[in-house]
Structure formats: structure tokens, C-alpha cells
Design a protein around this motif. Structure first.
Motif, mmCIF file in Angstrom:
data_model
loop_
_atom_site.group_PDB
_atom_site.id
_atom_site.type_symbol
_atom_site.label_atom_id
_atom_site.label_comp_id
_atom_site.label_asym_id
_atom_site.label_seq_id
_atom_site.Cartn_x
_atom_site.Cartn_y
_atom_site.Cartn_z
ATOM 1 N N UNK A 55 0.824 -1.141 -0.015
ATOM 2 C CA UNK A 55 -0.159 0.016 -0.040
ATOM 3 C C UNK A 55 0.943 1.292 0.115
ATOM 4 N N UNK A 56 1.497 1.366 -1.110
ATOM 5 C CA UNK A 56 2.566 2.535 -1.488
ATOM 6 C C UNK A 56 2.271 3.050 -2.714
ATOM 7 N N UNK A 57 2.692 4.448 -2.758
ATOM 8 C CA UNK A 57 2.361 5.153 -4.047
ATOM 9 C C UNK A 57 3.259 5.050 -5.160
ATOM 10 N N UNK A 58 2.565 4.807 -6.206
ATOM 11 C CA UNK A 58 3.274 4.503 -7.595
ATOM 12 C C UNK A 58 2.666 5.756 -8.653
ATOM 13 N N UNK A 59 3.753 5.966 -9.561
ATOM 14 C CA UNK A 59 3.296 6.753 -10.502
ATOM 15 C C UNK A 59 3.684 6.229 -12.204
ATOM 16 N N UNK A 60 2.686 6.254 -12.969
ATOM 17 C CA UNK A 60 2.902 5.483 -13.991
ATOM 18 C C UNK A 60 2.494 6.749 -15.373
ATOM 19 N N UNK A 61 3.731 6.930 -15.888
ATOM 20 C CA UNK A 61 3.739 7.846 -17.075
ATOM 21 C C UNK A 61 3.749 7.106 -18.440
ATOM 22 N N UNK A 62 2.972 7.390 -19.180
ATOM 23 C CA UNK A 62 3.120 6.946 -20.598
ATOM 24 C C UNK A 62 3.121 7.997 -21.609
ATOM 25 N N UNK A 63 4.228 8.398 -22.314
ATOM 26 C CA UNK A 63 4.432 9.349 -23.277
ATOM 27 C C UNK A 63 4.229 8.645 -24.638
ATOM 28 N N UNK A 106 9.219 0.681 0.492
ATOM 29 C CA UNK A 106 9.755 0.579 1.859
ATOM 30 C C UNK A 106 10.501 1.777 2.057
ATOM 31 N N UNK A 107 10.215 2.949 1.463
ATOM 32 C CA UNK A 107 10.714 4.204 1.886
ATOM 33 C C UNK A 107 11.628 4.626 0.858
ATOM 34 N N UNK A 108 12.090 3.582 -0.093
ATOM 35 C CA UNK A 108 12.915 3.786 -1.174
ATOM 36 C C UNK A 108 12.065 4.088 -2.741
#
Length: 152
Positions: A51-59, A76-78
Motif C-alpha cells: 500500500x505505497x504510492x506509484x506513478x505510471x507515465x506513458x508518453x 519501503x521508503x525507497x
């Protein structure tokens, strides 16, 4: 006569330049599931439910089969980063699309399922299959991102 021909050629060239459409889609995720292929059981086994944040960018540059993909995750903080050039795009059915990705060190595939609001990232491939899978629960930044993924 040569001036008119030059002007026509320049106008045609400038019209062609504006025809290329670049698009960038950003998806946010607050949860993901991490699976690893088990040789013993011949099945993908769930390793972690994060349950940690992710961003997915598609250009996409010019077409859906050309561009760049970046997946940024907090683990885990990294900060972890997966990225590569889009080499192909396929539309499996009406809604679901897949991008083939390749970089210097990896080969992967990202599939978007708008009905389930998930993105499945397969990577670390061997000759017969992908060995690792991450399933992100996503939400696009805007509704226009969702419409452009579906091809509307």
C-alpha cells in the motif's frame, strides 16, 4: 515560379509537422500486488500486497507504438524506477491495451484494464515467460487520459 513552389513545399512540410501528436498519460496508484513465478509449483505466487504510492507515465510520440514509459514506485521508503522505450502497442479487445517496453537492461509489457482499473506490469523475462508481475490499482489523472487509452 520558384518562390511559389518553395512556399508550397514549406507549407506542406509545416502541415506535416503539426500532424504529429504527442500525448502523455499519468496514472496514480496507492496499492499494488507483487507476484513471482514459482518453478516448483508452475504458478505466479503473491509475494507482497503493498500500500505505497506509484506513478505510471506513458508518453506516446506520434503513435501508440512509439514513445517512453516510466513507472516510479515508493518501496519501503525507497524510490524505485522502471523505464523503457515503447516498441509496440496492441489492443487485445475493445478496452484493454498493451505496450511492449524495452530498455538496455530489461524487456517488459504494461497492460491497462479500464474495467478493473488496473495496470499489470510484466518484466524480468526468460525465454518462456515473464518472471515478475506487478498489478497496480490505478486512477488516471483526468478523464481525458482514460478516453485516449480506450482510443476514443
Amino acid at each position: 515560379m520558384n518562390k511559389n513552389l518553395l512556399i508550397i513545399v514549406l507549407l506542406a512540410f509545416s502541415w506535416n509537422i503539426k500532424a504529429q501528436i504527442d500525448s502523455q498519460k499519468r496514472f496514480q496508484s496507492d496499492s499494488r500486488k507483487y507476484y513471482v513465478w514459482s518453478v516448483e509449483h508452475s504458478v505466479y505466487e503473491l509475494q507482497e500486497n503493498e500500500f505505497e504510492h506509484s506513478i505510471i507515465d506513458i508518453r506516446e510520440i506520434g503513435s501508440k507504438s512509439n514513445g517512453y514509459l516510466v513507472i516510479s514506485m515508493v518501496d519501503n521508503g525507497l524510490a524505485r524506477l522502471q523505464h523503457g522505450s515503447i516498441t509496440n502497442f496492441t489492443q487485445d479487445n475493445e478496452d484493454e491495451g498493451s505496450w511492449q517496453v524495452r530498455s538496455k537492461y530489461m524487456k517488459g509489457k504494461l497492460t491497462y484494464n479500464p474495467k478493473k482499473n488496473t495496470m499489470t506490469y510484466l518484466y524480468d523475462s526468460s525465454n518462456s515467460r515473464y518472471n515478475r508481475i506487478i498489478v497496480f490499482t490505478v486512477a488516471p489523472d483526468t478523464d481525458t487520459d482514460l478516453a485516449s487509452i480506450k482510443g476514443q
